[in-house]
Design a protein around this motif. Sequence first.
Motif, PDB file in Angstrom:
ATOM      1  N   VAL A 190       1.316  -1.314  -0.382  1.00 43.04           N
ATOM      2  CA  VAL A 190      -0.077  -0.258   0.315  1.00 43.04           C
ATOM      3  C   VAL A 190       0.674   1.105  -0.154  1.00 43.04           C
ATOM      4  O   VAL A 190       0.350   2.151  -0.463  1.00 43.04           O
ATOM      5  N   HIS A 191       1.887   0.962   0.883  1.00 41.80           N
ATOM      6  CA  HIS A 191       2.513   2.527   0.384  1.00 41.80           C
ATOM      7  C   HIS A 191       3.294   3.056  -0.697  1.00 41.80           C
ATOM      8  O   HIS A 191       3.841   4.289  -0.785  1.00 41.80           O
ATOM      9  N   GLY A 192       3.981   1.806  -1.013  1.00 45.94           N
ATOM     10  CA  GLY A 192       3.822   2.065  -2.911  1.00 45.94           C
ATOM     11  C   GLY A 192       3.296   2.328  -3.413  1.00 45.94           C
ATOM     12  O   GLY A 192       4.155   3.046  -4.579  1.00 45.94           O
ATOM     13  N   PHE A 193       2.610   1.964  -3.476  1.00 45.98           N
ATOM     14  CA  PHE A 193       1.118   2.773  -4.295  1.00 45.98           C
ATOM     15  C   PHE A 193       0.821   4.176  -4.052  1.00 45.98           C
ATOM     16  O   PHE A 193       0.770   4.987  -5.138  1.00 45.98           O
ATOM     17  N   TYR A 194       1.213   4.807  -2.657  1.00 44.09           N
ATOM     18  CA  TYR A 194       1.148   6.024  -2.291  1.00 44.09           C
ATOM     19  C   TYR A 194       2.051   6.800  -3.095  1.00 44.09           C
ATOM     20  O   TYR A 194       1.668   7.622  -3.133  1.00 44.09           O
ATOM     21  N   ASP A 195       3.210   5.938  -2.683  1.00 51.30           N
ATOM     22  CA  ASP A 195       4.875   6.567  -3.435  1.00 51.30           C
ATOM     23  C   ASP A 195       4.667   6.861  -4.975  1.00 51.30           C
ATOM     24  O   ASP A 195       5.034   7.926  -5.531  1.00 51.30           O
ATOM     25  N   THR A 196       3.483   6.180  -6.054  1.00 47.95           N
ATOM     26  CA  THR A 196       3.844   6.396  -7.226  1.00 47.95           C
ATOM     27  C   THR A 196       2.930   6.899  -7.602  1.00 47.95           C
ATOM     28  O   THR A 196       2.546   7.544  -9.322  1.00 47.95           O
ATOM     29  N   ARG A 197       1.947   7.690  -6.912  1.00 51.45           N
ATOM     30  CA  ARG A 197       0.650   8.208  -6.923  1.00 51.45           C
ATOM     31  C   ARG A 197       0.981   9.667  -7.567  1.00 51.45           C
ATOM     32  O   ARG A 197       2.482  10.514  -6.324  1.00 51.45           O
ATOM     33  N   SER A 198       0.404  10.379  -8.492  1.00 53.02           N
ATOM     34  CA  SER A 198       0.718  11.831  -8.280  1.00 53.02           C
ATOM     35  C   SER A 198       0.670  12.740  -7.270  1.00 53.02           C
ATOM     36  O   SER A 198      -0.602  12.147  -6.267  1.00 53.02           O
TER      37      SER A 198
END
Length: 81
Positions: free
Chosen positions: A70-78
């Motif tokens: 989940v943290h990786g998901f948020y790190d890749t978002r604009s």
Amino acid sequence: MVSTTLSSRGQIVIPVDVRRAAGWSAGDKILVTTSEDGQEVRLRKQESLDKTAARLSQYLTPGTPPLIDVHGFYDTRSPRV
């Protein structure tokens, strides 16, 4: 508007005309929520797991990997503006 009485066991009877209008039948799961001040109670039929899965599947494309990090998901978002 229909009136009903709360029993000593905390149960109420939902009148048949209300159940029919809502499309409820015996065995249906009903979600119960209250307003912030606790003065209003809302009842809503719980969606079946199959119906929920079908509704959510419209947001996934075939081959989409499961979301594990989940943290990786948020790190890749604009970033938000």
